[in-house]
Design an enzyme around this catalytic site. Structure first.
Site, PDB file in Angstrom:
ATOM      1  N   SER A 283      34.606  45.626  46.268  1.00  0.00           N
ATOM      2  CA  SER A 283      34.485  46.774  45.369  1.00  0.00           C
ATOM      3  C   SER A 283      34.474  48.097  46.146  1.00  0.00           C
ATOM      4  O   SER A 283      34.129  48.136  47.330  1.00  0.00           O
ATOM      5  CB  SER A 283      33.191  46.664  44.564  1.00  0.00           C
ATOM      6  OG  SER A 283      33.148  45.438  43.875  1.00  0.00           O
TER       7      SER A 283
HETATM    8  N1  SAH Z   1      30.569  41.426  44.949  1.00  0.00           N
HETATM    9  C1  SAH Z   1      31.818  41.501  45.693  1.00  0.00           C
HETATM   10  C2  SAH Z   1      33.022  41.788  44.826  1.00  0.00           C
HETATM   11  C3  SAH Z   1      33.290  40.669  43.913  1.00  0.00           C
HETATM   12  S1  SAH Z   1      34.925  40.539  43.269  1.00  0.00           S
HETATM   13  C4  SAH Z   1      31.685  42.504  46.831  1.00  0.00           C
HETATM   14  O1  SAH Z   1      30.599  42.680  47.322  1.00  0.00           O
HETATM   15  O2  SAH Z   1      32.674  43.066  47.266  1.00  0.00           O
HETATM   16  C5  SAH Z   1      34.536  39.351  42.009  1.00  0.00           C
HETATM   17  C6  SAH Z   1      34.321  37.929  42.489  1.00  0.00           C
HETATM   18  O3  SAH Z   1      33.833  37.189  41.367  1.00  0.00           O
HETATM   19  C7  SAH Z   1      35.579  37.216  42.948  1.00  0.00           C
HETATM   20  O4  SAH Z   1      35.410  36.715  44.239  1.00  0.00           O
HETATM   21  C8  SAH Z   1      35.754  36.077  41.937  1.00  0.00           C
HETATM   22  O5  SAH Z   1      36.274  34.893  42.482  1.00  0.00           O
HETATM   23  C9  SAH Z   1      34.322  35.871  41.470  1.00  0.00           C
HETATM   24  N2  SAH Z   1      34.147  35.225  40.167  1.00  0.00           N
HETATM   25  C10 SAH Z   1      34.912  35.322  39.050  1.00  0.00           C
HETATM   26  N3  SAH Z   1      34.400  34.565  38.055  1.00  0.00           N
HETATM   27  C11 SAH Z   1      33.261  34.000  38.539  1.00  0.00           C
HETATM   28  C12 SAH Z   1      32.272  33.120  38.000  1.00  0.00           C
HETATM   29  N4  SAH Z   1      32.326  32.655  36.752  1.00  0.00           N
HETATM   30  N5  SAH Z   1      31.245  32.734  38.796  1.00  0.00           N
HETATM   31  C13 SAH Z   1      31.169  33.175  40.075  1.00  0.00           C
HETATM   32  N6  SAH Z   1      32.075  33.990  40.646  1.00  0.00           N
HETATM   33  C14 SAH Z   1      33.102  34.406  39.890  1.00  0.00           C
END
Ligand code: SAH
Length: 216
Positions: free
Chosen positions: A64
């Protein structure tokens, strides 16, 4: 001496992208100055680690934008004794920022290879109070509940229902809620048996895919 390289870029990032947009929590700002964001991003994108944008981390996922990490962390109002759940570990950066501010972080990731990246990144920085779990975060993680804070870092059509029951009294939840393309940051607070919601501006996240999120 700062512990990690590129500290001057981090200080500039905090001053120009984060403080300039109104984030004031001094503990949050300190964590954003300390955690070496570039070590969470695979090359070649690590070069732009302190730019004002999200970046690819592989498997179609992203890290992010620094400001959004700071804003969501501030909205969570983290206290040193807190037990926090993150849904969507990605590369583990948000978990690392939280781990500097609270007692314990559990972070769930749907894609095993991405969870491995988060684990590797957190271990490389000797962060031991963040646990990476592979699974569907839309069901939460009852094993480590109740949580003082829950942060969802993927776009969800609504706050997944199982999470309400995993929040501690006085707990807060921060999530991008809305459509697949654009969402609004929502803060849900549970206080004295009452649940209140507040709204904090538009954001864009990759979708939360799971039983209580998007189908795919
Ligand atoms: N928090 C991260 C950014 C996350 S991007 C950072 O610090 O940069 C969003 C993430 O959520 C992705 O890796 C995706 O694979 C994951 N994701 C999507 N659906 C999900 C679910 N149901 N449970 C867990 N992770 C999930």
């Amino acid at each position: 001496m700062p512990k990690y390289p590129r500290a001057d870029e981090r200080f500039r990032m905090v001053e120009r992208q984060i403080e300039a947009r109104g984030v004031r929590n001094s503990r949050v700002l300190a964590a954003m100055r300390d955690i070496p964001r570039h070590l969470f991003i695979p090359p070649p994108y690590d070069r732009g680690a302190y730019d004002d944008c999200p970046l690819p981390i592989g498997n179609g996922q992203t890290i992010s934008q620094p400001y959004i990490v700071a804003l969501m962390t501030e909205l969570l109002r983290p206290n040193p004794g807190d037990n926090v759940l993150e849904i969507g570990a990605g590369c583990g950066y948000q978990a690392a920022v939280l781990a500097a501010l609270v007692k314990k972080v559990t972070t769930i990731e749907r894609i095993p290879a991405v969870a491995d990246l988060a684990r590797h990144n957190l271990a490389a920085l000797d962060i031991f109070n963040a646990e990476v779990v592979v699974g569907d975060g839309t069901c939460g993680y009852p094993q480590n509940a109740p949580y003082d804070g829950i942060i969802i870092t993927a776009a969800t059509p609504e706050v997944p229902r199982p999470l309400a029951g995993q929040m501690a009294e006085g707990g807060r939840l921060v999530a991008p809620v809305g459509g697949r393309e654009v969402q609004e940051l929502v803060v849900v607070e549970k206080q004295g048996g009452r649940v209140t919601e507040s709204f904090h501006g538009g954001v864009r996240f990759v979708p939360l895919i799971g039983e209580h999120g998007w189908e795919n």
